[in-house]
Design an enzyme around this catalytic site. Structure first.
Site, PDB file in Angstrom:
ATOM      1  N   SER A 233      15.701 -19.330  17.893  1.00 42.68           N
ATOM      2  CA  SER A 233      14.396 -19.589  17.265  1.00 42.68           C
ATOM      3  C   SER A 233      14.500 -20.623  16.148  1.00 42.68           C
ATOM      4  CB  SER A 233      13.755 -18.292  16.758  1.00 42.68           C
ATOM      5  OG  SER A 233      14.665 -17.522  16.023  1.00 42.68           O
ATOM      6  N   HIS A 263      17.257 -12.718  22.849  1.00 45.11           N
ATOM      7  CA  HIS A 263      17.073 -12.961  21.402  1.00 45.11           C
ATOM      8  C   HIS A 263      16.160 -11.844  20.875  1.00 45.11           C
ATOM      9  CE1 HIS A 263      17.086 -15.181  17.741  1.00 45.11           C
ATOM     10  NE2 HIS A 263      16.225 -16.149  18.013  1.00 45.11           N
ATOM     11  N   HIS A 309      26.870 -10.160  20.246  1.00 43.21           N
ATOM     12  CA  HIS A 309      26.293 -11.251  19.455  1.00 43.21           C
ATOM     13  C   HIS A 309      27.056 -12.537  19.709  1.00 43.21           C
ATOM     14  CE1 HIS A 309      24.547 -13.411  16.039  1.00 43.21           C
ATOM     15  NE2 HIS A 309      23.567 -12.563  16.180  1.00 43.21           N
ATOM     16  N   ARG A 318      22.705  -6.004   9.292  1.00 43.97           N
ATOM     17  CA  ARG A 318      21.272  -5.706   9.410  1.00 43.97           C
ATOM     18  C   ARG A 318      21.096  -4.377  10.144  1.00 43.97           C
ATOM     19  NH1 ARG A 318      19.416 -11.183  12.273  1.00 43.97           N
ATOM     20  NH2 ARG A 318      21.166 -10.512  13.586  1.00 43.97           N
ATOM     21  N   ASP A 364      19.000  -5.567  16.516  1.00 49.91           N
ATOM     22  CA  ASP A 364      17.960  -4.931  17.327  1.00 49.91           C
ATOM     23  C   ASP A 364      18.294  -3.512  17.779  1.00 49.91           C
ATOM     24  OD1 ASP A 364      16.291  -7.186  17.238  1.00 49.91           O
ATOM     25  OD2 ASP A 364      17.470  -8.157  18.799  1.00 49.91           O
TER      26      ASP A 364
HETATM   27  N1  HAX Z   1      25.929  -5.882  27.531  1.00 47.41           N
HETATM   28  C1  HAX Z   1      26.480  -6.344  28.679  1.00 47.41           C
HETATM   29  N2  HAX Z   1      27.111  -7.522  28.783  1.00 47.41           N
HETATM   30  C2  HAX Z   1      27.244  -8.243  27.664  1.00 47.41           C
HETATM   31  C3  HAX Z   1      26.736  -7.808  26.425  1.00 47.41           C
HETATM   32  C4  HAX Z   1      26.045  -6.590  26.378  1.00 47.41           C
HETATM   33  N3  HAX Z   1      25.470  -6.122  25.278  1.00 47.41           N
HETATM   34  N4  HAX Z   1      27.028  -8.744  25.484  1.00 47.41           N
HETATM   35  C5  HAX Z   1      27.682  -9.734  26.140  1.00 47.41           C
HETATM   36  N5  HAX Z   1      27.789  -9.438  27.442  1.00 47.41           N
HETATM   37  C6  HAX Z   1      28.329 -10.272  28.512  1.00 47.41           C
HETATM   38  C7  HAX Z   1      27.521 -11.569  28.595  1.00 47.41           C
HETATM   39  O1  HAX Z   1      26.331 -11.368  29.354  1.00 47.41           O
HETATM   40  C8  HAX Z   1      28.510 -12.503  29.253  1.00 47.41           C
HETATM   41  O2  HAX Z   1      28.549 -12.199  30.638  1.00 47.41           O
HETATM   42  P1  HAX Z   1      28.631 -13.396  31.731  1.00 47.41           P
HETATM   43  O3  HAX Z   1      29.859 -14.167  31.371  1.00 47.41           O
HETATM   44  O4  HAX Z   1      28.704 -12.662  33.020  1.00 47.41           O
HETATM   45  O5  HAX Z   1      27.383 -14.203  31.558  1.00 47.41           O
HETATM   46  C9  HAX Z   1      29.826 -12.058  28.629  1.00 47.41           C
HETATM   47  O6  HAX Z   1      29.641 -10.699  28.190  1.00 47.41           O
HETATM   48  C10 HAX Z   1      30.293 -12.872  27.470  1.00 47.41           C
HETATM   49  O7  HAX Z   1      29.279 -12.890  26.496  1.00 47.41           O
HETATM   50  P2  HAX Z   1      29.620 -13.063  24.951  1.00 47.41           P
HETATM   51  O8  HAX Z   1      30.396 -14.336  24.794  1.00 47.41           O
HETATM   52  O9  HAX Z   1      30.207 -11.812  24.411  1.00 47.41           O
HETATM   53  O10 HAX Z   1      28.182 -13.175  24.327  1.00 47.41           O
HETATM   54  P3  HAX Z   1      27.189 -14.417  24.344  1.00 47.41           P
HETATM   55  O11 HAX Z   1      27.416 -15.203  23.117  1.00 47.41           O
HETATM   56  O12 HAX Z   1      27.204 -15.152  25.630  1.00 47.41           O
HETATM   57  O13 HAX Z   1      25.776 -13.673  24.272  1.00 47.41           O
HETATM   58  C11 HAX Z   1      24.182 -12.119  23.508  1.00 47.41           C
HETATM   59  C12 HAX Z   1      25.330 -13.054  23.106  1.00 47.41           C
HETATM   60  C13 HAX Z   1      23.538 -11.567  22.256  1.00 47.41           C
HETATM   61  C14 HAX Z   1      23.137 -12.927  24.273  1.00 47.41           C
HETATM   62  C15 HAX Z   1      24.767 -10.971  24.373  1.00 47.41           C
HETATM   63  O14 HAX Z   1      25.671 -10.213  23.621  1.00 47.41           O
HETATM   64  C16 HAX Z   1      23.683 -10.062  24.944  1.00 47.41           C
HETATM   65  O15 HAX Z   1      23.097 -10.398  25.974  1.00 47.41           O
HETATM   66  N6  HAX Z   1      23.396  -8.899  24.256  1.00 47.41           N
HETATM   67  C17 HAX Z   1      22.332  -8.020  24.675  1.00 47.41           C
HETATM   68  C18 HAX Z   1      20.982  -8.601  24.305  1.00 47.41           C
HETATM   69  C19 HAX Z   1      20.770  -8.544  22.804  1.00 47.41           C
HETATM   70  O16 HAX Z   1      21.018  -7.544  22.155  1.00 47.41           O
HETATM   71  N7  HAX Z   1      20.269  -9.647  22.238  1.00 47.41           N
HETATM   72  C20 HAX Z   1      19.939  -9.728  20.808  1.00 47.41           C
HETATM   73  C21 HAX Z   1      20.971 -10.500  20.016  1.00 47.41           C
HETATM   74  C22 HAX Z   1      20.634 -10.580  18.565  1.00 47.41           C
HETATM   75  C23 HAX Z   1      19.426 -11.421  18.366  1.00 47.41           C
HETATM   76  O17 HAX Z   1      19.395 -12.608  18.575  1.00 47.41           O
HETATM   77  N8  HAX Z   1      18.361 -10.806  18.014  1.00 47.41           N
HETATM   78  O18 HAX Z   1      17.196 -11.455  17.927  1.00 47.41           O
END
Ligand code: HAX
Length: 425
Positions: A233, A263, A309, A318, A364
């Protein structure tokens, strides 16, 4: 002139000239390198952006202008706005002056209500909210002044004007969207005696005689304000604003990014997952049941919302702020108890999945259970609450960027064939 504007006018010229000198003297020094994996990996870890409002060290989490989040959880969001912009917390007089200034700007143009009223009832609350901000672009003081032809050195002044106008209005807009979307009755007028967070609770229409929900709301709005410059964002909004699109355009654009499930929408998904788990097992699940549900979700190729994250490698401070609030005020609530138990189980499961870099909860993971406890149960609305708060951080970052005179954002992209050439050399 408001005390905030006075302070900024006093400190910004010195900051700007010291940054200019810093870059002039060190401009050719290498501060980061980019690997092929980073180019294909969302630029994770590439240090190529400036953000002076806050930073997120992976082992510590959010720091706002030198303050760790735990030092700020008793502050009002208005105080955080002042801190983000100026680098110092406001004195009581400066806080009052800012609150009065916001009160004077809070009236929402009539056409905004009409636009909200004319949208399909099935629209997501985030679509209502971002549309309302975009349609108010008509009010932009920056856009008007730009058209008249202003000096670049005054860009921050009118970005600040837009920032304060928007921040003053978003609680009323967000509250009306809640009342309209969820059939809660007519719009409730602002109460000029309430602070920004308490007034939001009032306009949402919650009875809150002891200020308990207001205290959660103040915390919620303080905690979500800013999270450095590279999150979807803030980065999107900053990029749009760098083209000198005004803050209405850029905030609305950035918040469209917040509406994504990876996000900000994760907070709605997270409570959904917790409630689904409770429903599957008929109440607060045992640790074994949560473990099973976690593996089932992962094996279905889905993420566990609220965990992981892109930057953090520890429990998000947080999350800790909300967890502490829950332990103090909602300890007997079954939804909070489930969140508490999920926190014990999920990281241990995620640690077993090699590819996951961070098994810990993010912002979150817990906030939804607290909102649910106070009766705000429509969880498709939760990202709007996040957006109301994030408007503060995005606005502050834009004011600072315009004061620094940062240029249009334009990183370089290459096709895969060129990356293959680069790698083979
Ligand atoms: N559950 C399952 N798989 C997960 C995971 C989770 N909570 N967190 C990471 N992974 C997976 C990713 O999907 C990725 O898989 P692929 O290689 O198959 O695509 C792998 O583990 C490596 O990811 P990473 O390097 O650990 O994390 P990223 O930087 O790529 O992604 C995310 C960060 C926040 C998007 C990710 O941890 C996620 O999808 N979490 C769940 C959604 C979430 O809680 N989002 C909110 C984040 C905070 C925020 O911005 N709030 O607004």
């Amino acid at each position: 002139m408001s005390l905030l504007k006075e302070k900024l006018a006093a400190i910004l010229p010195e900051q700007v000239s010291s940054i200019k000198q810093f870059v002039a003297e060190n401009g050719s020094k290498v501060v980061s390198e980019v690997t092929l994996a980073q180019a294909y990996g969302g630029m994770r870890g590439v240090k190529g952006l400036v953000c002076d409002t806050s930073e997120v060290p992976p082992q510590k989490g959010l720091i706002i202008r030198g303050f760790e989040l735990s030092q700020l959880t008793d502050k009002l969001p208005e105080e955080i706005l002042f801190l983000l912009l100026t680098g110092v917390l406001p004195s009581p007089a400066e806080l009052k002056d800012l609150q009065n200034d916001l009160k004077e700007r809070e009236e929402v143009p009539e056409y905004v209500w009409n636009v909200i009223d004319s949208m399909p009832e099935s629209s997501h609350p985030m679509t209502y909210f971002n549309t309302a901000i975009l349609v108010m672009q008509n009010e932009s003081k920056f856009a008007k002044k730009y058209e008249e032809g202003i000096n670049k050195s005054d860009y921050w002044v009118y970005t600040l004007e837009d920032a304060l106008d928007i921040i003053a209005k978003v609680p009323a807009i967000a509250a009306y969207i809640y009342r309209k979307k969820f059939n809660k009755g007519a719009r409730i007028e602002s109460n000029k005696n309430f602070d920004w967070g308490k007034n939001y609770v009032h306009m949402l229409g919650f009875e809150d005689k002891e200020d308990k929900f207001a205290n959660l709301m103040r915390l919620y709005l303080t905690v979500h304000t800013d999270h450095e410059g590279g999150n979807v964002s803030a980065f999107s909004a900053g990029t749009i604003n760098s083209a000198l699109s005004d803050l209405y355009y850029s905030l609305s654009g950035g918040l469209n990014g917040l509406a994504g499930p990876l996000h900000g929408l994760a907070n709605q998904e997270c409570l959904g997952w917790v409630l689904e788990t409770m429903e599957s097992f008929g109440g607060v699940p045992t640790e074994e049941q949560i473990e099973k549900m976690t593996w089932d979700t992962l094996n279905a190729g889905q993420v566990i919302p609220g965990y992981g994250h892109a930057v953090l490698r520890v429990t998000d401070p947080r999350f800790t702020a909300f967890h502490n609030f829950g332990k103090a005020h909602c300890a007997n609530d079954p939804v909070f108890q489930t969140v508490d138990r999920v926190f014990k189980v999920v990281p241990e499961v995620l640690k077993q999945v090699e590819k996951i870099q961070n098994p810990w909860p993010n912002v979150d993971a817990g906030s939804g259970s607290l909102l649910y406890h106070f009766g705000l149960k429509e969880f498709s609305y939760y990202t709007v609450l996040f957006s109301v708060s994030r408007s503060i951080g995005i606005a502050a970052q834009s004011v600072i960027a315009r004061a620094y005179g940062l240029p249009i954002t334009r990183p370089k992209s290459l096709p895969t064939s060129k990356f293959k050439d680069l790698v083979s050399k």
